[in-house]
Write a protein that holds these residues in place. Structure first.
Motif, PDB file in Angstrom:
ATOM      1  N   UNK A 159      -5.529 -29.068  -5.649  1.00  0.00           N
ATOM      2  CA  UNK A 159      -4.919 -27.972  -6.399  1.00  0.00           C
ATOM      3  C   UNK A 159      -3.767 -27.325  -5.622  1.00  0.00           C
ATOM      4  N   UNK A 160      -2.963 -26.493  -6.323  1.00  0.00           N
ATOM      5  CA  UNK A 160      -2.031 -25.592  -5.646  1.00  0.00           C
ATOM      6  C   UNK A 160      -2.138 -24.217  -6.290  1.00  0.00           C
ATOM      7  N   UNK A 205      -0.198 -21.769  -5.570  1.00  0.00           N
ATOM      8  CA  UNK A 205       1.086 -21.064  -5.482  1.00  0.00           C
ATOM      9  C   UNK A 205       1.533 -20.470  -6.822  1.00  0.00           C
ATOM     10  N   UNK A 206       1.531 -21.265  -7.917  1.00  0.00           N
ATOM     11  CA  UNK A 206       2.042 -20.697  -9.182  1.00  0.00           C
ATOM     12  C   UNK A 206       1.302 -19.433  -9.585  1.00  0.00           C
ATOM     13  N   UNK A 264       2.346 -16.482  -7.494  1.00  0.00           N
ATOM     14  CA  UNK A 264       3.712 -16.070  -7.838  1.00  0.00           C
ATOM     15  C   UNK A 264       3.713 -15.240  -9.114  1.00  0.00           C
ATOM     16  N   UNK A 277       7.608 -11.638  -6.602  1.00  0.00           N
ATOM     17  CA  UNK A 277       7.183 -12.997  -6.956  1.00  0.00           C
ATOM     18  C   UNK A 277       7.523 -13.944  -5.812  1.00  0.00           C
ATOM     19  N   UNK A 278       8.747 -13.871  -5.320  1.00  0.00           N
ATOM     20  CA  UNK A 278       9.151 -14.787  -4.251  1.00  0.00           C
ATOM     21  C   UNK A 278       8.269 -14.597  -3.028  1.00  0.00           C
ATOM     22  N   UNK A 322       4.783 -15.938  -3.584  1.00  0.00           N
ATOM     23  CA  UNK A 322       4.834 -17.400  -3.558  1.00  0.00           C
ATOM     24  C   UNK A 322       4.912 -17.901  -2.124  1.00  0.00           C
ATOM     25  N   UNK A 323       5.798 -17.284  -1.350  1.00  0.00           N
ATOM     26  CA  UNK A 323       5.996 -17.721   0.036  1.00  0.00           C
ATOM     27  C   UNK A 323       4.694 -17.561   0.834  1.00  0.00           C
ATOM     28  N   UNK A 380       2.176 -20.104  -0.024  1.00  0.00           N
ATOM     29  CA  UNK A 380       2.548 -21.393   0.575  1.00  0.00           C
ATOM     30  C   UNK A 380       2.120 -21.423   2.039  1.00  0.00           C
ATOM     31  N   UNK A 405      -1.693 -21.592   2.242  1.00  0.00           N
ATOM     32  CA  UNK A 405      -2.238 -22.881   1.797  1.00  0.00           C
ATOM     33  C   UNK A 405      -1.997 -23.957   2.849  1.00  0.00           C
TER      34      UNK A 405
END
Lengths: 455, 960, 172
Positions: free
Chosen positions: C47-48, C50-51, C54, C104-105, C108-109, C112, C115
C-alpha cells in the motif's frame, strides 16, 4: 559519444546515441565529478561582481530609504514591483514544465525539468527580495505575517498584498519540496558513485539515505505525482494573485478582469523563454546534447508560440475593452501608454512578445540554437517591458492631472535590477556545479521505456 | 521648564486670551490626551530672576496650549494675530477675530513668520568689525557714539528706516530728532506704494488712503492691483469680495486689467492682460468713458479729458467700454481698486472714478505710516548724501538696501564708504557684509511694541518668549540714540501709553493686550472736496511714449515678497499659486511671445535692461500680457549664514535700475544655451476636461445645475455599507470663495509638522503637502480661464486606500475619519497607488530628521512627527477634534457646530473651507452638503468622499 | 543468524522474472532498482498511505485558512476597512487555497518520509559493493537465506535465472 557541434540541433530523438544505464549515469553526473572548467569561472566572475552590486544597492536602500530609488508620488511603485513581477513570472515555467507536463505524460520534459525547477526556485528567490526591499520600513516585513503582536492587530486579509505573501511563500516552499523530492534518488546515485569519502558523506546526508527498494519507489512515485498535482494549480494561482495586486485596485490600466489569465500567460511566456536561455548554453557547456536534444528545444519554441498568442490576446482584449468601455480615465491612460513619450516601451513589448515568437513557425529557425537563444532573450526583454507598461504607465497619469509626473529610474534601481540577474546566475552556477542538472533516474527510466517501445 | 509668563521676564504683563480655572482632573485628562511636549531645549533663562517650576502658575499646564494676542507688521502696517504657545514655545499663529485687518484669518506670510523666529541662520549677537561684542559693550558703544554726535547736533547722523506705523517708534524718533536736530532720517521701501496717497494729494491737497468696502460693491474694477495678495488690507478685501460670490442673485462682478496673472486675475469675471505702459491709458480711458456716460452730473473738466495716445488696442477698448457700462449701471455700488499700483495716473483715475461712482463703498482715511511717502527714492537721497561725504554714521533698520537698492545706484560701494554703519538685521544679508556694526533684530514674537492697522487701529505687540538671542527691536535700538540710556521696549511702551490711556491705564492696558488692539483707536474717515481741475490737469498731461519691443514688469513675489522671506522654508517650499514653482522664480512670458522668440519652458535667457543683465529661466505663462516680461523680485538673495546652501532663483533686482523702478522700460532677451530644471509642484496645467474643479455660470442657473447631478453620489453598492452612529465629520469646500492664496497650505504645514523636503526632492516629486491648491488653465493662452482646486484627503467612507493595506495601517474611525496609523505603517505605498485623489505623501527619506534643531521648537506637540518610510496625509486635524472632544466631555456636552476648526479652515481669509459633523442636520456642513452647487470629486468611483465641493459660480461680463 | 544473498542483474526483466519465481517458492525478497519498476510492484504488492495523508492535509489547510481569517478580521479585532463588511468570504478564497496547497504538500512529504523511514543514514546491505550499484546500473534482487551456511543450490538457481554476480551478506 561526442557532443555534436552546437549551432544547430537537427535530431528529433529524446535520447541520442547508443546509451546504457551506465553511460547515462556517467555522462549525466560528469558535471558534478569533473572539476569546473574555465567557462565556469568566466561566468562566475561577473556573476559575483553583479551580486556584490546587488547587495550594495540593497544596503543603500535599507540604510537611506526608498528615496534612493526613482519612485515618487504618483509613481509610488516602479522598478521594485516591475522586477518582482518579472522574476516571479520567470519562476513559473519550471514548476509548470515539471508538474503539468508530468501529468500530461510529456516524455520530453524529463531531461530539462531539473534545470527548469532550479530556475524557478532561484527566480522566486530573486523575486521575493524585491517586495521586501520595496517596503518603506523593511525591518518590519514580519508585520505582514499573522502572528500575535503587541498591538493585537492582525494582517488585513482583504489586501491583495497579504494574499501575495501567502501565495509567493507557499510557491517557494512547495517548489523547493518538489525539486528536492525529485532529486533524492539522484543524490543517492551520487552518493554511491562518489570518488571521495567526504563527498559520499555529503551526498549520503543529502539523499537522506535513500535506497531504491520497490517499497520506496512506490511511496516516491505517489508523493511525486501528488506534488505535481498540487503544484499545477498552485502555479496558476500564484500569478493570478500577483495580478490581483493590480486588478483589485481602482486605477485605470490596473482595474481589469482580464488580468489573471493574461498574467499567467505572460508568466509562462517569460518562463519558457528563460528555460531556453538557460538550457541552450548548459547542454553545450556540460555536453548534454544527447539528452537535451533539438526536439526539446523545438518543443519549447512551440510552447512559446502558443503563449505569445495568449499574451497577444491579452493585449487585444485590453485594447478592445478600453475602447468598448469608453471611460474617459481609461481611455486617457491607454492613450498615454500607446502614444505618450513612453510609447517606445509599449512598442518594444508588442514586438518582442507577440511578433518575435512567430519566427518559431519556421522549423529551420526553431532548430537554430543561436536564433532561439536571442529570440528568448528578446521575449524576456519584452515581458519586462510589459510589466513596466502595466505598473508605471498606469500610475504616471491617473485621475487627477495636477499630480501627473514622469518617472525615471535612478542608479540604485538599475543596481538592484541587474544585480538580481547576477544573484540568479550565481545561484544557478552553484546548482550546476554541485547537483545533477539532469534527473538521472528519470533518464534511465525513460531510456528503459524507449527501449521497450523500440523492442 | 519655565512658563511663558516667566520666559518673557515680565510676568504680571503677559495676558493670555483664555485662562480657565483648571482642576487636577482636567489637567490629567489633557496630559493623557495631548501628551506633554517636554522640550527643555527651548528654554534659555531670561535676564530677570525666575522661579523654578515647582508650583504651577495659574493657567499654565504642560501639554496645554496658551493663546496670546499680538500683531505682525509687513511694511509697517499690521495684521492682528493670536499666537499659540506650549510651555512658552510659540508653535502656531492664527488670526485675531477682533482685528479689522484679520477678521480671524491670516495669510501665508503670517503663518510662516513663525518659523523665522527659529531660523538657525539668525544673527545671535552684536557683531563689531570682525568679532562680536556683548549687550553691555554695545550699549556703551552707542552711548559713546551719541556723545560724539551731540556737539554738532548730529549733523553726520543719518537713519535709514524701515516703513513703520508704530506710535512708540514715532515718539522715540521725535526724542532723537530733539537730541540731534541736524540728523537726517530716510524711510526706505524697495517698492513704491505711495502713488495712491500722492494721487489723493493731487486731487484734495491731502495724503489720503482709499478704503474700499467690497461687501457694498456690485461691480469691482481692479487696475494693476493684486488686492488679494498684497497690501495691509488683503485679508479683509478678499473676505468682503468672496462674501458676494456665493449667491447668484447678489453676486458681484470683477473686472481686472493687469500684466501678469494674479490671484485677483484668476478670480476675475473679465480680465484684460495689459502691458505696464497700457495701464495708465486704460485707466484714463475708463474715466473718460464713465464721465461721458454720466454726462452732465460729472465735472466738465473730466468730460474734456483727451483720448489716450497712442490709442488702446481693440480688445482693450471693448473691455473699457464694458466695464464702464457696468460701473455706471451700478453707480453708488461700484468700486475701482488700484491699491498696489505704483502709477500715479492709474491711481488718480481710480480716485476720481471712486469719487464719481463708489458712494458708500469707498471711504478716505488718513495714512497710518510715520512716513507715508516712503519709497525707493529715500535710498537715492542717502547715496547722494554719502557721495557728498555728509554721512558720518548711518543707522540702518531698513530691509537689506544693498540687495534691494536700484541696480545702477551703487548702493554697496556707497554704504561701504560710511565710516560707521550700524545695521539692524534678522539674518546676515548683502548689507551686513559692509556693515561695521551688525545688530540682531528681535522677532515680533519676542518683542514688545505697538503698531497700527490700515485704519489706524493700534495693536500692542507682546512677546511670547524671551529673545532667543542677544537681539534688539528697532524701538530699542533707536532708544539707544534718542535716550542717553537705552530703555527696554517694555519700558518705552508703557512710558508712551501711560499718559495716553490716562486714569484707568492698567485696566485698559490689560484689555488691550487681551484683545490685541486698543478699542476706538481707528481713524475716522474724512470727506475732502475734490479739485477736479487739478485732477483733469494731471490726467491731461501726456504720458511718456511706451517703450519699444518687450516691456519689463518687476513684481513683488507672492511668497517671499522682496526677499524678506528668502530664508523661510515654509514659504519657499509652498508652491506659488500660479506658477506652481517651489524654491524658484522664473521669467514669465505669454506662450505666444515665447514662441515668437523661440523660447520654451526652462530655456535660459539673458535679460538686459538699460545695460544691466541677469540670466533667467523662462516659463511660458498663459494669461501673461503679450510683449510683457514679468520677473518676481526677492530671489537670488544670498544669506551669509547659508552660503553653502544653494541660493535659489535669480536676482531680478540686478536689472531694477532707477528708471525701471519708476516706470515702464524696455527689456531685451537673448537666448542662451542649455536649460534649467524647475522645482515644479504641479506639472500638468490642464484639467483634461475632467469634472475636477467645476464651474457654473450664474446666469445659466439653475439649468446648469442638472449637469452636477451625475457628480453626486448616486451609484449602487453591492455590499452592506457601514452605518455611522455618532458624529460624522465632514468638510465642504466652496470653490466660489477660494482665491488660491496658499494660506491654508502653509497653515497645514505649521499645524501638522509637515516636513520640508527641499528643492531637489521637490523636483523628484516628493513634496509632502497634505493640502495643495491645484491650478488649472483652460481656454486661450492669452485670456485663459484659471481655476483653483484645494485638494486634500477626501476621507472617503469607502476608502480605496484602506482595503489594500496589508497591515491595517490606514483604517476608518467610526466617525468616518480615514486614519493613518503611522507606527503600524511599513510603507508598501499601495494606498497611494489606489488613492484616486493622490493626496497621500510618503517619507521617502527621513525628512523630519533634516529639520534644524531650532526649527523643531515650532513642532506642534499634539501631532506625531513621522519617521522615514511611512505614509502620511491630511487627518482632518484629528488632534483638534480630540482637543475639543475632551473639553466638551468634561463639560458633559456634545460637540457643537463650529466648535472645531481645522487649520486650513481657520486661516482661510474667504471662509472657503467649512468643517463639522453631518450628524448635526442644521450644521453648516450639512447645509453646504445639501447645497445645489455641491458635488463629489470622482464620485462615480463610489468612494463616498466626506469632503464635498461646491461648484464655483462665475458672473461673466456682458459684451465681452 | 542468517544472510541476504544479493543477485545483480544487468536488466530489469530477468530480475523481475526471477523474483516472481522465488517468491512463488516462499522466499523473502526485496528488489532494488535504479528507477521505479512497475513490474516489480506486481511481484511485491504493497500500500501507499501518501494520498490519504495529503488529502487530510489539504482539507485541514482550507479549514484553518478560512477560520483564521474570520477570527482575525471579523471576530477578534474587527476594524472598519474601506467600508467593507468585516466578514467577506470572497476575499478569503485566495489564502484558503494557498493554505490548502501548503498543508497538503507538507503532509504528503512527511508521509513519504515516514513510509520510507527517511532519513536513514545506514542500511544493513550498505557494505556490499553490488548493492551500492543498484542506484547506478544494476538491478539487485535480495533474497533472505535463513540458514548458517550459504546454499549452493540457491546461488546456482540465481545464476540460472540470469544473475550476473552474487554477493551474500551475512547478518552482523
Amino acid at each position: 559519444m561526442e557532443p555534436q557541434a552546437t549551432g544547430t540541433a537537427k535530431s528529433d530523438a529524446l535520447i541520442e546515441g547508443e546509451q546504457s544505464n551506465l553511460s547515462l549515469h556517467q555522462s549525466l553526473l560528469r558535471p558534478v565529478w569533473q572539476p569546473p572548467g574555465i567557462r565556469f569561472w568566466a561566468l562566475m566572475g561577473p556573476a559575483t561582481v553583479l551580486t556584490g552590486i546587488y547587495f550594495y544597492s540593497a544596503f543603500l536602500t535599507v540604510t537611506r530609504g526608498i528615496g534612493e530609488w526613482g519612485n515618487h508620488i504618483p509613481v509610488a511603485w516602479a522598478f521594485g514591483i516591475v522586477n518582482f513581477v518579472w522574476w516571479i513570472g520567470i519562476g513559473h515555467a519550471g514548476t509548470l514544465i515539471s508538474a503539468i507536463l508530468l501529468l500530461f505524460l510529456q516524455k520530453w520534459r524529463t531531461s530539462i525539468n531539473r534545470i527548469a525547477e532550479a530556475m524557478t526556485i532561484f527566480a522566486v528567490m530573486c523575486a521575493g527580495t524585491f517586495p521586501l526591499l520595496h517596503l518603506g520600513r523593511p525591518w518590519y516585513f514580519y508585520w505582514l505575517l499573522p502572528y500575535p503582536d503587541t498591538m493585537h492587530v492582525w494582517p488585513q486579509f482583504k489586501s491583495p498584498l497579504t494574499w501575495d505573501v501567502f501565495a509567493v511563500s507557499t510557491y517557494l516552499i512547495v517548489s523547493i519540496i518538489f525539486w528536492y523530492v525529485g532529486m533524492v534518488p539522484d543524490l543517492a546515485a551520487l552518493r554511491d558513485s562518489s570518488p571521495k569519502k567526504y563527498q559520499r558523506a555529503l551526498y549520503g546526508a543529502l539523499s537522506l539515505g535513500w535506497r531504491g527498494s520497490t517499497h520506496n519507489w512506490r511511496q516516491y512515485q505517489s508523493v511525486y505525482l501528488l506534488l505535481a498535482g498540487l503544484a499545477t494549480p498552485l502555479v496558476l494561482s500564484v500569478h493570478t494573485i500577483v495580478s490581483f495586486d493590480f486588478a483589485v485596485s481602482i486605477l485605470p490600466g490596473w482595474h481589469e478582469t482580464v488580468f489573471p489569465p493574461y498574467f499567467v500567460a505572460g508568466a509562462l511566456h517569460s518562463g519558457f523563454a528563460m528555460v531556453l536561455m538557460l538550457v541552450i548554453p548548459v547542454r553545450w557547456a556540460l555536453r548534454l546534447e544527447h539528452v537535451i536534444t533539438g526536439r526539446h528545444l523545438s518543443a519549447l519554441a512551440k510552447l512559446a508560440i502558443a503563449t505569445s498568442w495568449l499574451v497577444g490576446y491579452g493585449y487585444a482584449m485590453e485594447h478592445f475593452i478600453n475602447r468598448y468601455g469608453g471611460d474617459q480615465y481609461d481611455v486617457h491612460e491607454y492613450a498615454a501608454r500607446v502614444t505618450g513619450h513612453y510609447a517606445w516601451i509599449w512598442a518594444l513589448m508588442i514586438t518582442c512578445n507577440v511578433l518575435v515568437p512567430q519566427f518559431f513557425w519556421s522549423k529551420k529557425l526553431r532548430h537554430n540554437t543561436w536564433f532561439l537563444w536571442f529570440a528568448a532573450l528578446l521575449i524576456n526583454v519584452g515581458m519586462w517591458c510589459e510589466r513596466f507598461v502595466i505598473v508605471v504607465l498606469s500610475l504616471y497619469q491617473d485621475f487627477i492631472p495636477s499630480h501627473w509626473r514622469d518617472y525615471a529610474p535612478r542608479l540604485v534601481d538599475l543596481g538592484l535590477f541587474f544585480g538580481s540577474m547576477g544573484l540568479f546566475t550565481l545561484l544557478f552556477l552553484l546548482f550546476l556545479r554541485y547537483l545533477p542538472p539532469v534527473p538521472v533516474s528519470d533518464m534511465k527510466e525513460l531510456h528503459h521505456e524507449l527501449k521497450k517501445e523500440a523492442a | 521648564m519655565v512658563s511663558p509668563t516667566k520666559t518673557c521676564g515680565c510676568e504680571s504683563e503677559l495676558v493670555p486670551l483664555r485662562v480657565g480655572p483648571l482642576s487636577r482632573r482636567r489637567f490629567l485628562q489633557i496630559l493623557g490626551a495631548a501628551g506633554v511636549a517636554g522640550l527643555p531645549g527651548c528654554y534659555r533663562p531670561p535676564p530677570d530672576p525666575v522661579a523654578p517650576y515647582a508650583r504651577m502658575p495659574e493657567g499654565v499646564t504642560p501639554g496645554n496650549a496658551q493663546h496670546y494676542a499680538s500683531a505682525l507688521a509687513f511694511d509697517g502696517v499690521t495684521t492682528g494675530v493670536v499666537v499659540t504657545a506650549y510651555e512658552g514655545r510659540p508653535t502656531k499663529i492664527e488670526g485675531n477675530t477682533l482685528h479689522p485687518a484679520s477678521l480671524g484669518a491670516t495669510g501665508a506670510w503670517e503663518q510662516a513668520a513663525l518659523i523665522d523666529l527659529y531660523d538657525p541662520a539668525r544673527l545671535t549677537s552684536v557683531g563689531l568689525g570682525r568679532g562680536g561684542i556683548g549687550r553691555a559693550e554695545f550699549l556703551e558703544h552707542m552711548r559713546a557714539l551719541a556723545k560724539r554726535h551731540e556737539p554738532d547736533g548730529g549733523a553726520g547722523l543719518h537713519l535709514l528706516l524701515a516703513p513703520s506705523s508704530s506710535p512708540s517708534v514715532g515718539a522715540t524718533l521725535e526724542r532723537l530728532r530733539a537730541r540731534f536736530p541736524k540728523s537726517t532720517s530716510h524711510t526706505y521701501r524697495p517698492l513704491d506704494r505711495s502713488a495712491g496717497l500722492r494721487a489723493a494729494r493731487t486731487a484734495t491737497g491731502k495724503l489720503l488712503a482709499t478704503r474700499a468696502h467690497l461687501d457694498r460693491a456690485d461691480v469691482v474694477v481692479a487696475l494693476d492691483s493684486d488686492f488679494m495678495s498684497f497690501g495691509p488690507e488683503r485679508l479683509r478685501l478678499s473676505h468682503e469680495w468672496a462674501d458676494r460670490r456665493t449667491v447668484a442673485k447678489s453676486m458681484n462682478r470683477l473686472y481686472v486689467a493687469e500684466t501678469q496673472v494674479s490671484l485677483m486675475g484668476a478670480m476675475a469675471d473679465a480680465r484684460l492682460p495689459a502691458k505696464p505702459s497700457e495701464l495708465p491709458r486704460i485707466a484714463s480711458e475708463l474715466l473718460r468713458a464713465v464721465a461721458g456716460a454720466l454726462g452732465a452730473s460729472t465735472p466738465a473738466e473730466l468730460r474734456a479729458l483727451p483720448a489716450a495716445n497712442p490709442p488702446l488696442p481693440e480688445f482693450a477698448r471693448a473691455f473699457v467700454q464694458a466695464s464702464a457700462r457696468d460701473l455706471v449701471a451700478h453707480r453708488g455700488r461700484a468700486v475701482v481698486l488700484a491699491n498696489e499700483s505704483a502709477d500715479e495716473t492709474v491711481q488718480l483715475a481710480a480716485f476720481a472714478l471712486n469719487q464719481l461712482l463708489a458712494g458708500a463703498a469707498v471711504e478716505l482715511l488718513p495714512p497710518v505710516e510715520l512716513e507715508p511717502l516712503a519709497g525707493p527714492g529715500a535710498l537715492t537721497d542717502l547715496v547722494e548724501a554719502i557721495g557728498r561725504g555728509e554721512v558720518k554714521t548711518l543707522l540702518c533698520t531698513a530691509f537689506d538696501p544693498v540687495y534691494t537698492g536700484p541696480a545702477d545706484l551703487g548702493v554697496r560701494d556707497a554704504l561701504a564708504k560710511v565710516p560707521e554703519l550700524i545695521q539692524l538685521a534678522h539674518l546676515a544679508d548683502e548689507t551686513t557684509a559692509v556693515a561695521g556694526v551688525r545688530v540682531p533684530r528681535s522677532h515680533p514674537l519676542e518683542s514688545w511694541g505697538d503698531v497700527r492697522a490700515f485704519d489706524g487701529t493700534v495693536s500692542l505687540v507682546q512677546p511670547l518668549i524671551a529673545p532667543l538671542y542677544d537681539s534688539f527691536t528697532e524701538l530699542e535700538l533707536l532708544s539707544t540714540l534718542a535716550d542717553d540710556v537705552g530703555h527696554t521696549g517694555y519700558a518705552l511702551l508703557r512710558g508712551l501709553w501711560q499718559p495716553k490711556l490716562g486714569a484707568e491705564f492698567e485696566s485698559r492696558w490689560r484689555v488691550a493686550l487681551q484683545d490685541g488692539l486698543l478699542a476706538g483707536s481707528a481713524n475716522a474717515p474724512v470727506a475732502p472736496n475734490v479739485d477736479w481741475a487739478a485732477v483733469a490737469g494731471a490726467l491731461s498731461r501726456p504720458l511718456p511714449p511706451p517703450p519699444e519691443g518687450l516691456e519689463l514688469h518687476l513684481a513683488e513675489d507672492r511668497k517671499i515678497r522682496t526677499g524678506e522671506f528668502t530664508h523661510n522654508p515654509w514659504l519657499q517650499e509652498c508652491p506659488d499659486a500660479l506658477t506652481q514653482l517651489a524654491w524658484d522664480n522664473a521669467l514669465l512670458l505669454n506662450p505666444k511671445t515665447a514662441n515668437s522668440l523661440g523660447l520654451e519652458l526652462a530655456s535660459m535667457v539673458e535679460l538686459s535692461v538699460d545695460g544691466k543683465k541677469v540670466v533667467a529661466p523662462v516659463m511660458p505663462m498663459p494669461g501673461q500680457a503679450e510683449g510683457a516680461v514679468t520677473v518676481h523680485l526677492g530671489y537670488g538673495h544670498t544669506i551669509a549664514a547659508n552660503a553653502n546652501e544653494r541660493v535659489v532663483g535669480f536676482n531680478a533686482f540686478q536689472v531694477r535700475t532707477r528708471r525701471a523702478a519708476s516706470g515702464p522700460v524696455a527689456a531685451t532677451l537673448r537666448k542662451l544655451e542649455g536649460g534649467y530644471r524647475f522645482g515644479l509642484i504641479q506639472i500638468e496645467g490642464s484639467d483634461q476636461g475632467r469634472p475636477i474643479s467645476v464651474e457654473v455660470e450664474a446666469s445659466e442657473l439653475p439649468e446648469k445645475l442638472a449637469d452636477l447631478a451625475h457628480l453626486r453620489q448616486e451609484h449602487p453598492v453591492i455590499f452592506p455599507r457601514y452605518a455611522y452612529p455618532g458624529y460624522r465629520w465632514a468638510m465642504a469646500i466652496d470653490l466660489s470663495r477660494c482665491i488660491g492664496c496658499q494660506a491654508c497650505v502653509v497653515a497645514c504645514r505649521a499645524e501638522n509638522n509637515v516636513p520640508i523636503v527641499g528643492r531637489d526632492e521637490v523636483m523628484r516629486g516628493r513634496e509632502m503637502h497634505w493640502l495643495r491648491v491645484d491650478r488649472y488653465f483652460a481656454g486661450d493662452v492669452s485670456a485663459p480661464h484659471v481655476r483653483f482646486h484645494p485638494l486634500m484627503c477626501q476621507h472617503c467612507e469607502d476608502a480605496p486606500c484602506e482595503y489594500v493595506c496589508p497591515v491595517n495601517a490606514t483604517v476608518h474611525s467610526d466617525e468616518g475619519l480615514n486614519e493613518m496609523v503611522y507606527n503600524r505603517c511599513i510603507g508598501t505605498r499601495y494606498c497611494s497607488n489606489n488613492c484616486p485623489y493622490k493626496v497621500r505623501r510618503f517619507n521617502f527619506h527621513a525628512y523630519a530628521d533634516q529639520t534644524p534643531s531650532t526649527e523643531q521648537l515650532a513642532y506642534n506637540p499634539e501631532v506625531t512627527v513621522r519617521s522615514r518610510g511611512v505614509m502620511e496625509k491630511c487627518s482632518y486635524c484629528v488632534q483638534r477634534i480630540e482637543r475639543v472632544r475632551i473639553d466638551r466631555e468634561i463639560a458633559g456636552e456634545m460637540i457643537r457646530d463650529g466648535d472645531i476648526q481645522t487649520a486650513c479652515q481657520q486661516v482661510c481669509p474667504t471662509e472657503a473651507i467649512k468643517f463639522g459633523s453631518l450628524s448635526d442636520a442644521e450644521g453648516v456642513v450639512s447645509t453646504l452638503h445639501a447645497d445645489v452647487r455641491r458635488y463629489d470629486l470622482l464620485g462615480e468611483l463610489n468612494t463616498f468622499p466626506r469632503t464635498a465641493y461646491l461648484a464655483r459660480l462665475t458672473n461673466r461680463a456682458k459684451g465681452l | 543468524m542468517g544472510a541476504w544473498v544479493l543477485a545483480g542483474f544487468p536488466e530489469e526483466k530477468p530480475m523481475v522474472e526471477a523474483a516472481g519465481k522465488l517468491r512463488g517458492e516462499g522466499y523473502t525478497l526485496e528488489l532494488f532498482t535504479p528507477f521505479p519498476s512497475p513490474d516489480g510492484y506486481e511481484v511485491l504488492p504493497g500500500p501507499s498511505m501518501v494520498p490519504l495523508f495529503t488529502l487530510c492535509g489539504g482539507v485541514a489547510g482550507v479549514c484553518i485558512g478560512f477560520f483564521f481569517q474570520w477570527w482575525a478580521n471579523a471576530f477578534n479585532f474587527p476594524i472598519i476597512v474601506g467600508g467593507r463588511p468585516f466578514f467577506s468570504i470572497p476575499t478569503y478564497v485566495p489564502i484558503c487555497f494557498e493554505c490548502m496547497v501548503l498543508l497538503a504538500s507538507f503532509s504528503g512529504l512527511y508521509c513519504f518520509f515516514i513510509a520510507c523511514r527517511l532519513p536513514k543514514l545506514d542500511h544493513p546491505l550498505a557494505g556490499s559493493e553490488l548493492f551500492a550499484r543498484h542506484t547506478i546500473d544494476r538491478f539487485v534482487l535480495a533474497v533472505r537465506w535463513e540458514r548458517e551456511t550459504p546454499s549452493d543450490p540457491l546461488e546456482q538457481r540465481l545464476h540460472a535465472l540470469g544473475a550476473a554476480e552474487l554477493d551474500p551478506v551475512r547478518d552482523s
